[in-house]
Design a protein around this motif. Structure first.
Motif, mmCIF file in Angstrom:
data_model
loop_
_atom_site.group_PDB
_atom_site.id
_atom_site.type_symbol
_atom_site.label_atom_id
_atom_site.label_comp_id
_atom_site.label_asym_id
_atom_site.label_seq_id
_atom_site.Cartn_x
_atom_site.Cartn_y
_atom_site.Cartn_z
ATOM 1 N N THR A 31 47.970 31.576 46.131
ATOM 2 C CA THR A 31 48.316 31.547 44.710
ATOM 3 C C THR A 31 47.037 31.348 43.912
ATOM 4 O OG1 THR A 31 50.472 30.604 45.242
ATOM 5 C CG2 THR A 31 49.703 30.359 42.976
ATOM 6 N N GLU A 33 45.354 31.264 39.939
ATOM 7 C CA GLU A 33 45.421 31.329 38.487
ATOM 8 C C GLU A 33 44.154 32.049 38.051
ATOM 9 O OE1 GLU A 33 45.089 28.597 34.509
ATOM 10 O OE2 GLU A 33 45.974 27.664 36.297
ATOM 11 N N LYS A 36 43.471 35.714 31.974
ATOM 12 C CA LYS A 36 44.400 36.790 31.624
ATOM 13 C C LYS A 36 43.686 38.079 31.253
ATOM 14 C CE LYS A 36 45.513 36.142 26.759
ATOM 15 N NZ LYS A 36 46.573 36.069 25.787
ATOM 16 N N GLY A 73 53.344 31.457 30.533
ATOM 17 C CA GLY A 73 52.684 32.032 31.700
ATOM 18 C C GLY A 73 53.444 33.237 32.215
ATOM 19 N N ILE A 75 53.853 35.208 35.982
ATOM 20 C CA ILE A 75 53.594 35.087 37.414
ATOM 21 C C ILE A 75 53.887 36.438 38.064
ATOM 22 C CG2 ILE A 75 54.214 33.874 39.537
ATOM 23 C CD1 ILE A 75 55.149 31.555 37.665
ATOM 24 N N ARG A 88 50.289 35.587 45.065
ATOM 25 C CA ARG A 88 50.867 35.264 43.753
ATOM 26 C C ARG A 88 49.706 35.073 42.774
ATOM 27 N NH1 ARG A 88 53.167 30.408 44.903
ATOM 28 N NH2 ARG A 88 55.123 31.367 45.497
ATOM 29 N N LYS A 90 48.800 34.090 38.684
ATOM 30 C CA LYS A 90 49.347 33.468 37.478
ATOM 31 C C LYS A 90 48.345 33.592 36.350
ATOM 32 C CE LYS A 90 51.843 29.806 39.935
ATOM 33 N NZ LYS A 90 52.043 28.347 40.000
ATOM 34 N N PHE A 92 48.011 32.242 32.122
ATOM 35 C CA PHE A 92 48.613 31.373 31.115
ATOM 36 C C PHE A 92 47.994 31.651 29.758
ATOM 37 C CE2 PHE A 92 49.365 29.091 35.061
ATOM 38 C CZ PHE A 92 50.703 28.761 34.928
#
Length: 166
Positions: A31, A33, A36, A73, A75, A88, A90, A92
């Motif tokens: 996972t 993050e 963006k 967020g 996902i 995965r 993510k 935010f």
């Protein structure tokens, strides 16, 4: 090629050294993050590189009202069908900057899932071919999955929002 979490994480951080903000492996599931503004480049790399993560399993929205800078967020669950490797991602954003690039040019399946996230959370997908409400009444005027309203009648004393994870 051995598709391990460590191998894929190293490949992504080598290609995009400033893009990964956090990484973890809950339940063995890599996972990340990511920033963006780098999401589309990262997903394009995952799909078209030798990693061949070529299947978009799911896109969903999430709302954390207690974190204003990371309130909304998105996902993304991606999958390499040959090696059965899953990842995965993510991203935010704040409510004021609730826009992220669409993945519809990379995965046709993103079309419906992005529309659903827009419908329920108000997250806008930049350059989406047909971003409009699909499941709720267009005249409803709000996004029902945002945690903005009490879940129970305020006059009840036997229940409170703590019972619903708030």
């Amino acid at each position: 090629m051995d598709m391990t979490n460590e191998f894929v994480l190293e490949a992504i951080t080598r290609e995009f050294p400033e893009s990964v903000l956090l990484h973890s492996v809950p339940y063995g599931f890599l996972t990340l993050e990511v920033k963006k503004q780098d999401l589309k480049k990262i997903v394009h790399y995952l799909k078209d590189s030798s990693l061949a993560i070529n299947f978009l399993t799911d896109i969903c929205g999430i709302h954390y009202p207690e974190f204003p800078e990371k309130e909304l967020g998105v996902i993304y669950h991606l999958h390499n069908m040959q090696t059965n490797f899953r990842i995965r991602l993510k991203v935010f954003m704040s409510r004021e900057k609730n826009e992220v690039d669409t993945l519809t040019p990379l995965y046709a399946a993103a079309n419906w899932m992005e529309r659903e996230a827009y419908d329920f959370y108000g997250i806008k997908f930049k350059d989406h071919p047909d971003l409009r409400i699909i499941l709720n009444d267009p005249e409803m005027g709000y996004h029902p999955m945002l945690k903005e309203y009490k879940l129970e009648d305020g006059t009840r004393t036997d229940k409170d929002d703590k019972m619903f994870g708030r």
